[in-house]
Design an enzyme around this catalytic site. Structure first.
Site, short mmCIF file in Angstrom:
data_model
loop_
_atom_site.label_atom_id
_atom_site.label_comp_id
_atom_site.label_asym_id
_atom_site.label_seq_id
_atom_site.Cartn_x
_atom_site.Cartn_y
_atom_site.Cartn_z
CB VAL A 105 -1.23 -5.91 8.50
CG1 VAL A 105 -0.48 -4.83 7.72
CG2 VAL A 105 -0.33 -6.49 9.59
CE1 TYR B 18 0.12 -9.65 2.59
CE2 TYR B 18 1.62 -7.95 1.82
CZ TYR B 18 0.35 -8.48 1.89
OH TYR B 18 -0.70 -7.84 1.28
CE LYS C 260 -0.93 -7.42 5.05
NZ LYS C 260 -0.42 -6.27 4.27
CB THR D 174 -0.95 -0.01 1.21
OG1 THR D 174 -1.65 -1.25 1.24
CG2 THR D 174 -1.98 1.10 1.13
#
Length: 297
Positions: A207, A139, A167, A51
């Site tokens: 998250v 992640y 994540k 992001t």
């Protein structure tokens, strides 16, 4: 409200990287936005993640933004540096930069595009964890990376003392349950619509992208769940669903969040190509969804 203790925080937002009108990184804006997000209710921030448009920022830009956020946030929230790439040596270099600059932890995405084997994933994450002293959050997002971290691989990686969390953006509750049950890994939702469902099988936080908008409400929902107020947490989840869909359902979250922040006169600017700014129709749809979820825009 009580939250599990983690080195990453619990209500964590993966913040955008603000850009100026000329396309350069707005370092002062990043510091201002980080402070705003902490005031909104985040006790952790990911800097230079997906992001944060990490794919289109240089190493120097990443380090400038990370340094500014660390200085702005201080001890009020954990600062997690996104250091993932599809090059292990480059990932390790970014991780060491993050440690030098004072980050609290690192986020390492599954290497994308080159599609390593599970043995390659073990070597990748272990190399980074061996070469950096910070807590590491994996992640797992096969929709972007092309390769999932399989259960046995994750259990093996969980044995490393600095690989401490995952994540989860895989949307596989069976796999998540097996790893949570059989390892020490702290589990974080990486898909906002699943924030509450993942708590029910043992997640300790999220998250978030939508945390730019409603971190206070997501944090309250998680706190209610941890305090045993499941019905109240479920009610809040339902109320937040239009917001989740508005931000994540129609276009990349970077575009949605930057459109929202620009409406709020907060630092954001436009995304870098190949992402583009949301058009008028997309902004109107976003605003309608946010309002349906109780957000004033």
């Amino acid at each position: 409200m009580s939250f599990p203790i983690t080195p990453f925080g619990n209500m964590v937002t993966a913040m955008v990287t603000p850009f100026k009108a000329d396309g350069s990184v707005d370092v002062e804006g990043a510091a201002k936005l980080a402070s705003y997000l902490v005031d909104l209710g985040n006790n952790g921030l990911v800097v230079n993640g997906t992001t944060g448009e990490s794919a289109t920022t240089t190493e120097d830009e990443k380090n400038e933004v990370l340094k500014a956020v660390i200085e702005a946030v201080g001890s009020r929230a954990k600062v997690i540096a996104g250091v993932g790439s599809n090059d292990t040596a480059h990932t390790l270099m970014l991780a060491q930069d993050a440690e030098r600059l004072g980050a609290d932890a690192i986020l390492v995405v599954t290497p994308y595009y080159n599609k390593p084997t599970q043995a390659g994933l073990i070597a990748h994450f272990t190399t980074v964890a061996d070469g950096c002293g910070l807590p590491l959050m994996m992640y797992d997002i096969p929709g972007r990376s092309g390769v999932p971290i399989e259960v046995d691989t994750m259990l093996k990686l969980a044995e490393h003392p600095r690989i401490m969390a995952n994540k989860d953006a895989k949307n596989n509750f069976e796999a998540a349950s097996r790893v949570i049950t059989n390892s020490k890994l702290q589990w974080f939702s990486g898909d906002d619509i699943l924030n509450l469902p993942l708590l029910t099988i043992g997640a300790v936080g999220c998250v978030s992208v939508v945390g730019h908008v409603v971190a206070d409400r997501i944090g309250k929902m998680m706190g209610l769940y941890f305090d045993g107020e499941v019905a109240a947490a479920t009610k809040m989840h339902k109320e937040l669903t239009p917001v989740y869909y508005g931000v994540m359902g129609r276009m990349p979250g970077v575009m949605s969040v930057k459109a929202y922040l620009n409406l709020k006169k907060l630092p954001a600017g436009s995304p870098r190509l190949p992402l583009v700014a949301a058009d008028d129709a997309q902004v109107a749809e976003l605003v309608a969804s946010l309002r349906a979820g109780g957000v004033e825009v």
